[in-house]
Design an enzyme around this catalytic site. Structure first.
Site, PDB file in Angstrom:
ATOM      1  N   GLU B  60     -20.794  31.666 -16.240  1.00 56.34           N
ATOM      2  CA  GLU B  60     -20.448  32.079 -14.877  1.00 56.34           C
ATOM      3  C   GLU B  60     -19.348  31.235 -14.255  1.00 56.34           C
ATOM      4  O   GLU B  60     -18.424  31.759 -13.637  1.00 56.34           O
ATOM      5  CB  GLU B  60     -21.684  32.064 -13.977  1.00 56.34           C
ATOM      6  N   HIS B 129     -34.950  33.888  -9.554  1.00 56.88           N
ATOM      7  CA  HIS B 129     -34.322  35.207  -9.650  1.00 56.88           C
ATOM      8  C   HIS B 129     -34.476  36.042  -8.380  1.00 56.88           C
ATOM      9  O   HIS B 129     -34.264  37.244  -8.412  1.00 56.88           O
ATOM     10  CB  HIS B 129     -34.920  36.011 -10.812  1.00 56.88           C
TER      11      HIS B 129
HETATM   12  C1  LIG Z   1     -26.918  31.845 -15.710  1.00 54.88           C
HETATM   13  C2  LIG Z   1     -27.574  33.120 -16.063  1.00 54.88           C
HETATM   14  N1  LIG Z   1     -26.804  34.194 -16.286  1.00 54.88           N
HETATM   15  C3  LIG Z   1     -27.374  35.369 -16.625  1.00 54.88           C
HETATM   16  C4  LIG Z   1     -28.726  35.475 -16.733  1.00 54.88           C
HETATM   17  C5  LIG Z   1     -29.370  36.803 -17.106  1.00 54.88           C
HETATM   18  N2  LIG Z   1     -29.870  36.708 -18.485  1.00 54.88           N
HETATM   19  C6  LIG Z   1     -31.135  36.370 -18.711  1.00 54.88           C
HETATM   20  S1  LIG Z   1     -31.431  36.182 -20.320  1.00 54.88           S
HETATM   21  C7  LIG Z   1     -29.866  36.565 -20.750  1.00 54.88           C
HETATM   22  C8  LIG Z   1     -29.480  36.567 -22.191  1.00 54.88           C
HETATM   23  C9  LIG Z   1     -29.674  35.243 -22.821  1.00 54.88           C
HETATM   24  O1  LIG Z   1     -29.615  35.358 -24.203  1.00 54.88           O
HETATM   25  P1  LIG Z   1     -29.966  34.175 -25.181  1.00 54.88           P
HETATM   26  O2  LIG Z   1     -29.529  32.883 -24.601  1.00 54.88           O
HETATM   27  O3  LIG Z   1     -29.428  34.533 -26.507  1.00 54.88           O
HETATM   28  O4  LIG Z   1     -31.552  34.120 -25.216  1.00 54.88           O
HETATM   29  P2  LIG Z   1     -32.567  35.255 -25.686  1.00 54.88           P
HETATM   30  O5  LIG Z   1     -32.850  36.071 -24.470  1.00 54.88           O
HETATM   31  O6  LIG Z   1     -31.955  36.012 -26.785  1.00 54.88           O
HETATM   32  O7  LIG Z   1     -33.795  34.515 -26.093  1.00 54.88           O
HETATM   33  C10 LIG Z   1     -29.132  36.854 -19.612  1.00 54.88           C
HETATM   34  C11 LIG Z   1     -27.732  37.270 -19.610  1.00 54.88           C
HETATM   35  C12 LIG Z   1     -29.498  34.329 -16.448  1.00 54.88           C
HETATM   36  N3  LIG Z   1     -30.838  34.349 -16.491  1.00 54.88           N
HETATM   37  N4  LIG Z   1     -28.892  33.161 -16.138  1.00 54.88           N
END
Ligand SMILES: Cc1ncc(C[n+]2csc(CCOP(=O)(O)OP(=O)(O)O)c2C)c(N)n1
Ligand SMILES: [Mg+2]
Lengths: 347, 326
Positions: B60, B129
């Site tokens: 971000e 959130h």
């Molecule tokens: C700073 C931030 N940006 C966006 C999100 C929304 N979001 C939650 S999980 C996620 C994907 C994360 O993927 P990864 O790190 O690969 O973990 P996984 O969910 O695959 O375990 C996103 C974009 C968030 N929670 N925090």
């Protein structure tokens, strides 16, 4: 080619009992999350609920070799890691149900499981935010001259956050006892890792001089063995380590997302689920080595299911938080002078 | 006029402005291949290609700053935050770069860009959130903030925001995306800084913005049954703020309640109450009251969450208090 039974009654250097325990616990994580899935479907659990199904070997194999007082910090896909660290399933389930008996008194929910007694330090919802926190725990360990280790889980998408890079640099400069574990399940939500990442996960710590390694995250024995070695190195003052655990998410990103979708095909999910299930893989090896029979497995599964059901019953019969709890836990001490709350409800 | 969803209204605004001006591009997490986490950018990748509709990594601070940099040299970026909760990571670039650039360059460099996404609580998403981001943004001179509550406002304000030559935060609502309403066809642009009376009434003014406009209307309907006519003023734009409209409704009803989703301390309502007492003190028959989120982080448990959020009962009670009808 992997070796099978190295000597009678054992598997790859692990005793039958050790391996059966791993199987039992992974089954337990699986059944627990299946119940969470059910609870979500019937509206007992709300909000975001991210399942770890398919990735259980990472919880078991990474956390298993830790000591009770070692810290574990994770993101929002953390139910099974909390259980692996020794948290009581009843309290975790009650938290998912938003009840006062929950581990965070019903205030945190699925994404914010914390158990300080078990040194399970959350449960963080902002991608990458837990990485500096784990680094801080590593700092505190070093500061106090302890021989603990801090283990930090994150998803593959978190390695593109600035906080990740800042943390790795600091951990390297100050030689902090932190193991950074990336559970690479190939996707961050609906985005394949390689689409938004210039270099591989495995390469991400190289610029900071932190030793990097990768393991097959579906093979709990490999994961366990690898982490046992790393934990020893870090505990002895070897400084931080970085590990890519290669795995796959069997369910949707969260309970509100489809299992497959435009970003991955149904066929891909089916194939990987059939091929890479960490529980089935371990089970088959135990069968092969004649260390487990189908009947024994059935009774193990029965036991596990009963235990999970007990957690569900506990959660479902626990009361909702008392309304007065709305204003507790905002501050840990209420000062003698001045006003802390401004919504006028206390007047 | 066609009846469409808030989501589709935003989608139209984005598409029309991208059509109009090829310096406009959209970047953010999941905006391209996935059509946006809330499907606001549906079809835009196919229509405008991957140079203009870009999936970002989860970075971000990085991509918000990238937007500011691109705006410094003449592009018109639209930066989507999956939700404004995650924009807290980017606040340094929003405040220290975007909002201050024009000033510290002595007028040399303006930042014509949009930050957009849903703000505020949805359902049981817990503390990290579920927060209204208006105050973080509106506090800083140099940035503008709009909070559309209806599909028509969403389209009109989004278009105005994209055309504006300063940074504008467009704060949408996760629970608003499926709301349907009539939206004028064609080039429907609502100038920033214009509030809108969503319901007329002579007894008390409920002033609000964003998602809680709908709550204010519900409360007004129930008050009507008790013989109280509430006027609902939707600010629509928090900066520029339509002070004339605020003063006009206060002069009409002599009583005001501010309703918002955010926390009370230095909230939007605090600013509006200060403005009212500074500029319309003699028109007031009662102190301005505020109905806000409870002054606590958002709890997960369903029952506590309901207690924490503003609701119609509390709006009604506040209206009665300023009417001395308790
Ligand atoms: C700073 C931030 N940006 C966006 C999100 C929304 N979001 C939650 S999980 C996620 C994907 C994360 O993927 P990864 O790190 O690969 O973990 P996984 O969910 O695959 O375990 C996103 C974009 C968030 N929670 N925090
Ligand atoms: Mg991932």
């Amino acid at each position: 080619m992997r070796e099978t039974a190295t000597k009678k009654g054992s598997l790859e250097g692990f005793s039958r009992e050790e391996v059966l325990n791993m199987l039992r616990r992974m089954l337990f994580y699986r059944r627990f999350e299946e119940k969470a899935e059910e609870g979500y479907a019937i509206g007992k659990i709300g909000g975001f609920c991210h399942l770890h199904i398919g990735q259980e070997a990472a919880a078991e194999g990474c956390i298993g070799p830790l000591r009770e007082d070692d810290y574990v910090v994770s993101a929002y896909r953390e139910h099974t890691q909390a259980l692996a660290k020794g948290m009581d399933a009843r309290h975790v389930m009650a938290e998912l149900y938003g009840r006062s008996a929950g581990s965070s008194a019903g205030k945190g929910g699925s994404m914010h499981i914390f158990g300080t007694e078990q040194a399970f330090m959350g449960g963080h919802g902002i991608v990458g935010a837990q990485v500096p926190l784990a680094t801080g725990m590593g700092w505190a360990i070093k500061y106090r001259g302890e021989d603990r280790v801090a283990m930090c889980f994150m998803g593959d998408a978190a390695v593109n956050q600035g906080a990740f890079h800042e943390s790795l640099n600091m951990a390297a400069v100050w030689e902090l006892p932190v193991i950074y574990v990336v559970e690479n399940n190939e996707y961050g939500m609906g985005t394949a890792f390689h689409r938004v990442s210039a270099t591989r996960v495995e390469d991400r710590s190289v610029a900071y001089g932190i030793p990097s390694s990768a393991v097959n995250g579906q093979d709990v024995l490999e994961v366990w063995r690898h982490f046992q070695e790393l934990v020893g190195q870090v505990r002895e003052g070897g400084g931080p380590r970085f590990v890519e655990v290669r795995t796959y998410r069997f369910r949707g990103h969260s309970m509100s997302d489809p299992v497959s979708g435009t970003y991955r095909s149904k066929d891909e999910v089916t194939e990987r689920t059939e091929r890479d299930d960490p529980i089935t893989l371990l089970r088959d090896r135990l069968f092969e080595a004649e260390l487990l029979t189908q009947e024994e497995l059935n009774s193990l599964d029965q036991e596990v299911r009963a235990e999970v059901q007990e957690a569900v019953d506990f959660a479902d019969s626990a009361p909702f938080p008392d309304p007065s709890e709305l204003y507790t836990h905002v501050y840990s001490c209420i000062n003698e002078h001045g006003r802390l709350f401004f919504d006028g409800r206390d007047r | 006029m066609a009846e469409i969803t808030y989501r589709d209204a935003l989608n139209q605004a984005l598409a029309e402005e991208m059509e109009r001006d090829d310096s406009v591009f959209l970047m953010g997490e999941e905006v391209a291949e996935y059509d946006g986490a809330y499907k606001v950018s549906k079809g835009l990748l196919d229509r405008f290609g991957e140079l203009r509709v870009v999936d970002s990594p989860i970075s971000e601070l990085g991509f918000a700053g990238l937007g500011v940099g691109a705006a410094m040299v003449g592009l018109r970026p639209i930066i989507e935050f999956m939700t404004f909760n995650f924009s807290l990571l980017a606040l340094d670039q929003v405040i220290n770069s975007a909002a201050k650039m024009l000033y510290m360059t002595g007028g040399q460099i303006n930042i014509p860009m949009v930050f957009r996404g849903p703000s505020g609580a949805a359902l049981q998403l817990a503390a990290q959130h579920s927060q209204a981001a208006e105050t973080w943004y509106v506090h800083a001179p140099g940035i503008k903030v709009v909070t559309p509550a209806t599909p028509a406002d969403a389209k009109g304000l989004m278009k105005a925001a994209i055309r504006d030559d300063d940074p504008v935060a467009v704060m949408e609502g996760e629970l608003l995306y499926n709301v349907r309403g009539e939206v004028p066809e064609g080039d429907h642009v609502i100038p920033l800084g214009l509030a809108d009376v969503k319901r007329e009434g002579g007894d008390v003014s409920i002033i609000t913005h964003g998602k809680t406009v709908h709550l204010a209307l519900q409360a007004a309907k129930r008050l009507e049954k008790e013989g109280i006519e509430a006027e609902v003023l939707d600010l629509r734009s928090l900066r520029p703020l339509d002070v004339d409209a605020i003063l006009a409704t206060v002069r009409k009803t002599n009583r005001a309640v501010y309703l918002e989703e955010g926390w009370p301390y230095v909230g939007v309502g605090a600013q509006v109450a200060a403005t009212i007492q500074e500029e319309a003190f003699d028109d007031l028959d009662a102190p301005v009251l505020r109905v806000t989120q409870a002054d606590v982080p958002m709890p997960y448990a369903k029952n506590l969450e309901q207690l924490a959020k503003p609701n119609a009962e509390r709006v009604i009670a506040a209206c009665k208090r300023v009417l001395y009808r308790t």
